[in-house]
Write a protein that holds these residues in place. Structure first.
Motif, PDB file in Angstrom:
ATOM      1  N   LEU A 204       0.837  -1.189   0.000  1.00 48.64           N
ATOM      2  CA  LEU A 204       0.000   0.000   0.000  1.00 48.64           C
ATOM      3  C   LEU A 204       0.876   1.244   0.000  1.00 48.64           C
ATOM      4  O   LEU A 204       1.892   1.297   0.693  1.00 48.64           O
ATOM      5  N   HIS A 205       0.484   2.233  -0.777  1.00 47.91           N
ATOM      6  CA  HIS A 205       1.221   3.493  -0.837  1.00 47.91           C
ATOM      7  C   HIS A 205       0.761   4.359   0.343  1.00 47.91           C
ATOM      8  O   HIS A 205      -0.134   5.193   0.221  1.00 47.91           O
ATOM      9  N   GLY A 206       1.396   4.147   1.477  1.00 50.23           N
ATOM     10  CA  GLY A 206       0.949   4.764   2.716  1.00 50.23           C
ATOM     11  C   GLY A 206       1.039   6.282   2.705  1.00 50.23           C
ATOM     12  O   GLY A 206       2.062   6.847   2.296  1.00 50.23           O
ATOM     13  N   ILE A 207      -0.001   6.934   3.177  1.00 50.67           N
ATOM     14  CA  ILE A 207      -0.004   8.391   3.293  1.00 50.67           C
ATOM     15  C   ILE A 207       0.957   8.822   4.400  1.00 50.67           C
ATOM     16  O   ILE A 207       1.726   9.779   4.251  1.00 50.67           O
ATOM     17  N   THR A 208       0.941   8.103   5.516  1.00 50.80           N
ATOM     18  CA  THR A 208       1.884   8.401   6.590  1.00 50.80           C
ATOM     19  C   THR A 208       3.305   8.100   6.130  1.00 50.80           C
ATOM     20  O   THR A 208       4.241   8.846   6.455  1.00 50.80           O
ATOM     21  N   ARG A 209       3.483   7.018   5.390  1.00 48.95           N
ATOM     22  CA  ARG A 209       4.799   6.677   4.821  1.00 48.95           C
ATOM     23  C   ARG A 209       5.366   7.838   4.011  1.00 48.95           C
ATOM     24  O   ARG A 209       6.519   8.244   4.191  1.00 48.95           O
ATOM     25  N   LYS A 210       4.552   8.374   3.124  1.00 45.93           N
ATOM     26  CA  LYS A 210       4.999   9.472   2.265  1.00 45.93           C
ATOM     27  C   LYS A 210       5.439  10.673   3.093  1.00 45.93           C
ATOM     28  O   LYS A 210       6.500  11.270   2.844  1.00 45.93           O
ATOM     29  N   ALA A 211       4.645  11.022   4.095  1.00 46.24           N
ATOM     30  CA  ALA A 211       4.969  12.178   4.933  1.00 46.24           C
ATOM     31  C   ALA A 211       6.227  11.933   5.756  1.00 46.24           C
ATOM     32  O   ALA A 211       7.113  12.798   5.832  1.00 46.24           O
ATOM     33  N   VAL A 212       6.336  10.752   6.352  1.00 42.09           N
ATOM     34  CA  VAL A 212       7.481  10.449   7.205  1.00 42.09           C
ATOM     35  C   VAL A 212       8.776  10.459   6.401  1.00 42.09           C
ATOM     36  O   VAL A 212       9.804  10.991   6.856  1.00 42.09           O
ATOM     37  N   LEU A 213       8.756   9.902   5.198  1.00 41.23           N
ATOM     38  CA  LEU A 213       9.968   9.905   4.378  1.00 41.23           C
ATOM     39  C   LEU A 213      10.351  11.327   3.966  1.00 41.23           C
ATOM     40  O   LEU A 213      11.540  11.662   3.892  1.00 41.23           O
ATOM     41  N   ALA A 214       9.353  12.164   3.725  1.00 41.94           N
ATOM     42  CA  ALA A 214       9.644  13.564   3.396  1.00 41.94           C
ATOM     43  C   ALA A 214      10.262  14.278   4.598  1.00 41.94           C
ATOM     44  O   ALA A 214      11.238  15.030   4.452  1.00 41.94           O
ATOM     45  N   TYR A 215       9.711  14.043   5.779  1.00 40.11           N
ATOM     46  CA  TYR A 215      10.259  14.669   6.986  1.00 40.11           C
ATOM     47  C   TYR A 215      11.663  14.143   7.278  1.00 40.11           C
ATOM     48  O   TYR A 215      12.535  14.900   7.735  1.00 40.11           O
ATOM     49  N   ALA A 216      11.893  12.867   7.017  1.00 41.43           N
ATOM     50  CA  ALA A 216      13.225  12.294   7.223  1.00 41.43           C
ATOM     51  C   ALA A 216      14.245  12.964   6.309  1.00 41.43           C
ATOM     52  O   ALA A 216      15.361  13.296   6.733  1.00 41.43           O
ATOM     53  N   ALA A 217      13.854  13.191   5.065  1.00 41.74           N
ATOM     54  CA  ALA A 217      14.755  13.856   4.115  1.00 41.74           C
ATOM     55  C   ALA A 217      15.049  15.285   4.557  1.00 41.74           C
ATOM     56  O   ALA A 217      16.194  15.754   4.480  1.00 41.74           O
ATOM     57  N   GLU A 218      14.010  15.985   5.042  1.00 40.31           N
ATOM     58  CA  GLU A 218      14.199  17.354   5.517  1.00 40.31           C
ATOM     59  C   GLU A 218      15.136  17.400   6.717  1.00 40.31           C
ATOM     60  O   GLU A 218      15.871  18.376   6.907  1.00 40.31           O
ATOM     61  N   ALA A 219      15.104  16.335   7.521  1.00 41.15           N
ATOM     62  CA  ALA A 219      15.978  16.257   8.692  1.00 41.15           C
ATOM     63  C   ALA A 219      17.358  15.706   8.333  1.00 41.15           C
ATOM     64  O   ALA A 219      18.159  15.438   9.229  1.00 41.15           O
ATOM     65  N   GLN A 220      17.593  15.545   7.023  1.00 42.65           N
ATOM     66  CA  GLN A 220      18.876  15.066   6.485  1.00 42.65           C
ATOM     67  C   GLN A 220      19.207  13.652   6.956  1.00 42.65           C
ATOM     68  O   GLN A 220      20.370  13.302   7.161  1.00 42.65           O
TER      69      GLN A 220
END
Length: 284
Positions: A204-220
């Motif tokens: 499943l293309h998780g909505i929380t997954r998408k957000a968490v990976l984006a936040y992880a990238a922002e946090a380097q």
């Protein structure tokens, strides 16, 4: 008693009814979404509506109404049921028609149902401090797991296998690699890198997954989207899951093997903190 929404009407839950000929009941010919409510506001609504539209389109169904109308219903249910923390369940089926494997006429009215579930302490779940334990099971679901259908019998069986084993959930394994949990996306952390399965029809293309990976990238934080094995997971420094109802939740044991120190790790803790903070800011 809860107020629920059924096909345009707000009703007491004991008066809410759907036809016995509904294709969601007869064929699991329906899709669903679950959104979280924190502080009386709805989390990640746009992402859930976008995925709903995609799931419907993959099954040849239209959106039953505009995103704005759906948001109004969500907000009305939150207000009528005085939900501060909890969940809103939305289901759309192809509608009621005489039982036939072939789809009914295109103008058959869809069935649209929404209801709330109060979940006090959703954001401050004790398990976030202690971590969860999982077992592994074979992934025997149908191939189109990217469509969020109501075909949830095997995940339910997986939950029961986990319960019978005295743990919290099951991670499914296919061709030697972890796909996902019964109702969540799965992750491991090794040498500071977050690893989670790449998107495809297998998960499943998780909505929380998408957000968490984006936040992880922002946090380097370093992220790799690839398949990983059960052995890799057991040898990882950390493991965790994400979903709309658990946010980010650490996994401390897989098939009886402690992950890392056997305690929740710093990466999962930090991502949970970021996700909750950012989600509250963006809530509607």
């Amino acid at each position: 008693m809860r107020t629920v929404y059924v096909n345009g009407d707000y009703l007491p839950e004991d008066q809410a009814k759907v036809s016995v000929f509904d294709r969601g009941f007869l064929f699991a010919d329906a899709v669903y979404e679950v959104t979280s409510v924190l502080d009386g506001k709805i989390i990640a609504f746009d992402g859930h509506v976008e995925r709903l539209a995609r799931s419907l389109a993959e099954l040849g169904m239209d959106m039953p109404m505009s995103p704005e109308a759906l948001l109004d219903i969500h907000r009305e249910l939150v207000a009528r049921n005085a939900i501060d923390e909890g969940l809103i369940y939305l289901q759309v089926s192809r509608g009621a028609a005489d039982r036939d494997f072939a789809y009914p006429a295109a103008d058959t009215p869809q069935t649209v149902v929404l209801f709330t579930q109060a979940k006090a302490g959703l954001a401050d779940a004790p398990m976030a401090k202690t971590g969860m334990k999982v077992i592994s099971i074979p992934d025997r679901r149908w191939g189109r797991r990217d469509i969020k259908t109501v075909q949830l019998l095997y995940p339910s069986m997986g939950k029961m296998l986990a319960k019978d084993a005295g743990v919290h959930d099951a991670w499914m394994v296919e061709d030697g690699a972890v796909t996902e949990g019964t109702s969540n996306n799965a992750y491991i952390v090794k040498d500071g890198t977050i690893i989670t399965r790449h998107l495809g029809e297998e998960i499943l293309h998780g909505i929380t997954r998408k957000a968490v990976l984006a936040y992880a990238a922002e946090a380097q934080m370093k992220v790799e989207e690839r398949a990983f094995t059960l052995a890799e997971a057991q040898a990882a420094d950390e493991a965790f899951i994400t979903s709309a109802s658990t946010f980010v939740m650490p996994v401390v044991e897989i098939d009886g093997v402690p992950v890392g120190s056997g305690e929740p790790g710093p990466v999962a803790a930090r991502l949970r903190e970021i996700y909750l903070d950012e989600s509250r800011k963006a809530a509607v």
